[in-house]
Each structure stands twice: as structure tokens, then as C-alpha cells.
Design a protein around this motif. Structure first.
Motif, PDB file in Angstrom:
ATOM      1  N   LYS A   1       0.814  -1.214   0.000  1.00  0.00           N
ATOM      2  CA  LYS A   1       0.000   0.000   0.000  1.00  0.00           C
ATOM      3  C   LYS A   1       0.851   1.269   0.000  1.00  0.00           C
ATOM      4  O   LYS A   1       0.559   2.237  -0.689  1.00  0.00           O
ATOM      5  CB  LYS A   1      -0.914  -0.035   1.225  1.00  0.00           C
ATOM      6  N   ARG A   2       1.932   1.260   0.758  1.00  0.00           N
ATOM      7  CA  ARG A   2       2.817   2.436   0.856  1.00  0.00           C
ATOM      8  C   ARG A   2       3.496   2.722  -0.485  1.00  0.00           C
ATOM      9  O   ARG A   2       3.545   3.869  -0.923  1.00  0.00           O
ATOM     10  CB  ARG A   2       3.862   2.180   1.938  1.00  0.00           C
ATOM     11  N   GLU A   3       4.002   1.686  -1.128  1.00  0.00           N
ATOM     12  CA  GLU A   3       4.651   1.858  -2.430  1.00  0.00           C
ATOM     13  C   GLU A   3       3.651   2.370  -3.466  1.00  0.00           C
ATOM     14  O   GLU A   3       3.977   3.232  -4.286  1.00  0.00           O
ATOM     15  CB  GLU A   3       5.259   0.534  -2.900  1.00  0.00           C
ATOM     16  N   PHE A   4       2.429   1.827  -3.428  1.00  0.00           N
ATOM     17  CA  PHE A   4       1.389   2.273  -4.359  1.00  0.00           C
ATOM     18  C   PHE A   4       1.069   3.749  -4.123  1.00  0.00           C
ATOM     19  O   PHE A   4       0.918   4.526  -5.061  1.00  0.00           O
ATOM     20  CB  PHE A   4       0.134   1.402  -4.209  1.00  0.00           C
TER      21      PHE A   4
ATOM     22  N   PHE B   1      -0.733  23.828  -2.031  1.00  0.00           N
ATOM     23  CA  PHE B   1      -0.666  22.680  -1.139  1.00  0.00           C
ATOM     24  C   PHE B   1      -1.616  21.639  -1.715  1.00  0.00           C
ATOM     25  O   PHE B   1      -2.818  21.892  -1.817  1.00  0.00           O
ATOM     26  CB  PHE B   1      -1.070  23.084   0.280  1.00  0.00           C
ATOM     27  N   VAL B   2      -1.056  20.501  -2.110  1.00  0.00           N
ATOM     28  CA  VAL B   2      -1.832  19.501  -2.837  1.00  0.00           C
ATOM     29  C   VAL B   2      -2.042  18.260  -1.978  1.00  0.00           C
ATOM     30  O   VAL B   2      -1.087  17.658  -1.493  1.00  0.00           O
ATOM     31  CB  VAL B   2      -1.125  19.096  -4.154  1.00  0.00           C
ATOM     32  N   GLU B   3      -3.295  17.877  -1.832  1.00  0.00           N
ATOM     33  CA  GLU B   3      -3.655  16.637  -1.151  1.00  0.00           C
ATOM     34  C   GLU B   3      -3.976  15.608  -2.229  1.00  0.00           C
ATOM     35  O   GLU B   3      -4.859  15.822  -3.074  1.00  0.00           O
ATOM     36  CB  GLU B   3      -4.874  16.853  -0.245  1.00  0.00           C
ATOM     37  N   VAL B   4      -3.236  14.502  -2.231  1.00  0.00           N
ATOM     38  CA  VAL B   4      -3.465  13.432  -3.191  1.00  0.00           C
ATOM     39  C   VAL B   4      -4.322  12.376  -2.501  1.00  0.00           C
ATOM     40  O   VAL B   4      -3.968  11.883  -1.428  1.00  0.00           O
ATOM     41  CB  VAL B   4      -2.134  12.801  -3.669  1.00  0.00           C
ATOM     42  N   ARG B   5      -5.470  12.057  -3.099  1.00  0.00           N
ATOM     43  CA  ARG B   5      -6.379  11.075  -2.513  1.00  0.00           C
ATOM     44  C   ARG B   5      -6.699  10.006  -3.546  1.00  0.00           C
ATOM     45  O   ARG B   5      -6.897  10.300  -4.725  1.00  0.00           O
ATOM     46  CB  ARG B   5      -7.682  11.734  -2.064  1.00  0.00           C
ATOM     47  N   TYR B   6      -6.771   8.778  -3.072  1.00  0.00           N
ATOM     48  CA  TYR B   6      -7.071   7.647  -3.953  1.00  0.00           C
ATOM     49  C   TYR B   6      -8.219   6.832  -3.384  1.00  0.00           C
ATOM     50  O   TYR B   6      -8.279   6.587  -2.179  1.00  0.00           O
ATOM     51  CB  TYR B   6      -5.845   6.740  -4.098  1.00  0.00           C
TER      52      TYR B   6
ATOM     53  N   ALA C   1      -7.489  14.049  -6.998  1.00  0.00           N
ATOM     54  CA  ALA C   1      -8.276  12.847  -6.710  1.00  0.00           C
ATOM     55  C   ALA C   1      -8.047  11.798  -7.794  1.00  0.00           C
ATOM     56  O   ALA C   1      -8.217  12.073  -8.980  1.00  0.00           O
ATOM     57  CB  ALA C   1      -9.747  13.201  -6.626  1.00  0.00           C
ATOM     58  N   ILE C   2      -7.662  10.598  -7.359  1.00  0.00           N
ATOM     59  CA  ILE C   2      -7.382   9.499  -8.282  1.00  0.00           C
ATOM     60  C   ILE C   2      -8.321   8.348  -7.945  1.00  0.00           C
ATOM     61  O   ILE C   2      -8.488   7.996  -6.777  1.00  0.00           O
ATOM     62  CB  ILE C   2      -5.914   9.031  -8.169  1.00  0.00           C
ATOM     63  N   GLU C   3      -8.911   7.768  -8.972  1.00  0.00           N
ATOM     64  CA  GLU C   3      -9.826   6.645  -8.767  1.00  0.00           C
ATOM     65  C   GLU C   3      -9.569   5.567  -9.807  1.00  0.00           C
ATOM     66  O   GLU C   3      -9.037   5.838 -10.870  1.00  0.00           O
ATOM     67  CB  GLU C   3     -11.280   7.117  -8.840  1.00  0.00           C
ATOM     68  N   GLY C   4      -9.965   4.343  -9.456  1.00  0.00           N
ATOM     69  CA  GLY C   4      -9.877   3.222 -10.377  1.00  0.00           C
ATOM     70  C   GLY C   4      -8.883   2.181  -9.920  1.00  0.00           C
ATOM     71  O   GLY C   4      -8.270   2.290  -8.860  1.00  0.00           O
ATOM     72  N   SER C   5      -8.718   1.174 -10.742  1.00  0.00           N
ATOM     73  CA  SER C   5      -7.763   0.113 -10.437  1.00  0.00           C
ATOM     74  C   SER C   5      -6.375   0.553 -10.885  1.00  0.00           C
ATOM     75  O   SER C   5      -6.222   1.501 -11.654  1.00  0.00           O
ATOM     76  CB  SER C   5      -8.159  -1.176 -11.168  1.00  0.00           C
ATOM     77  N   ALA C   6      -5.363  -0.148 -10.414  1.00  0.00           N
ATOM     78  CA  ALA C   6      -3.974   0.207 -10.749  1.00  0.00           C
ATOM     79  C   ALA C   6      -3.752   0.195 -12.263  1.00  0.00           C
ATOM     80  O   ALA C   6      -2.925   0.943 -12.775  1.00  0.00           O
ATOM     81  CB  ALA C   6      -3.019  -0.751 -10.057  1.00  0.00           C
TER      82      ALA C   6
END
Length: 119
Positions: free
Chosen positions: A3-6, A49-54, A100-105
Motif C-alpha cells: 500500500k505504501r509503495e502504491f 498545497f496539494v492533497e493526493v487522494r485515492y 483525486a485518483i480513482e480506479g484500479s492500478a
């Protein structure tokens, strides 16, 4: 991949998209006692300031909805600390973006929301 690497891959992807839009990456993963900011960048004279969310799925509002008021307040407090530490308070305009990022890898989609919230 754990999870951390992803998560680092997703933040790297966000940095790439920011750079394509002529943003300069100032710092990644700024941490202090108040919290963490995923990406700090410059867009012209503006510090962002950017918040990256998945989120894998858009259920319950997806990645964008996960940046609730509690999370926003934490980001704002952390950004204020950063500005004080760098002696930039009242010297630079700032904004808060959500990437905001969504979906499968294998099939990701993203939505970069500029000025997603304000202090």
C-alpha cells in the motif's frame, strides 16, 4: 506492491501531471507534528498545497469526498506551520488543491481540483 509503495507511485503520478502544467515541485511529503502535506508546489507566484487522494471505487463520494472538513482543517493548520517555518506568512499567495485518483492500478483516472477549499 504494498500500500505504501502504491501511494508513493500515485503521488509521483500527481507530481508528473503538475509538472506538465508548468508547476514547480517545491517539496514532497512535508511532515510536522500537525500533519502532512503530500505535495507543495508553485504555480507561477502561487504556492499550492496539494492533497493526493485515492479510492478504488467512487462509492460514498470517492476520492474527492474523502477530503472532509476535518481533513481540510488539518491541511490548513499544517500549511500555516509550513509558511511560518519558511517565513513566508503574508508574503505569498496560496491555494489548496485536491488531486483525486480513482480506479484500479491498471486503469486510473484523475481529477485535479484547483482551489478545492480555502483557509
Amino acid at each position: 506492491m504494498n500500500k505504501r509503495e502504491f501511494g508513493f507511485q500515485l503521488e509521483s503520478f500527481a507530481c508528473t501531471q503538475l509538472k506538465k502544467s508548468q508547476c514547480l515541485i517545491v517539496e514532497n511529503n512535508f511532515q510536522c507534528k500537525l500533519g502532512e502535506i503530500d505535495i507543495i508546489a508553485r504555480d507561477g507566484q502561487t504556492l499550492i498545497f496539494v492533497e493526493v487522494r485515492y479510492r478504488k471505487q467512487s462509492s460514498y463520494g470517492g476520492a474527492v469526498a474523502s477530503v472532509d472538513l476535518r481533513k481540510q482543517k488539518k491541511i490548513i493548520q499544517t500549511a500555516s506551520f509550513y509558511l511560518q517555518q519558511k517565513k513566508l506568512t503574508n508574503k505569498v499567495s496560496c491555494r489548496f488543491d485536491v488531486f483525486a485518483i480513482e480506479g484500479s492500478a491498471e486503469r486510473l483516472s484523475y481529477n485535479w481540483i484547483k482551489n478545492a477549499f480555502t483557509a
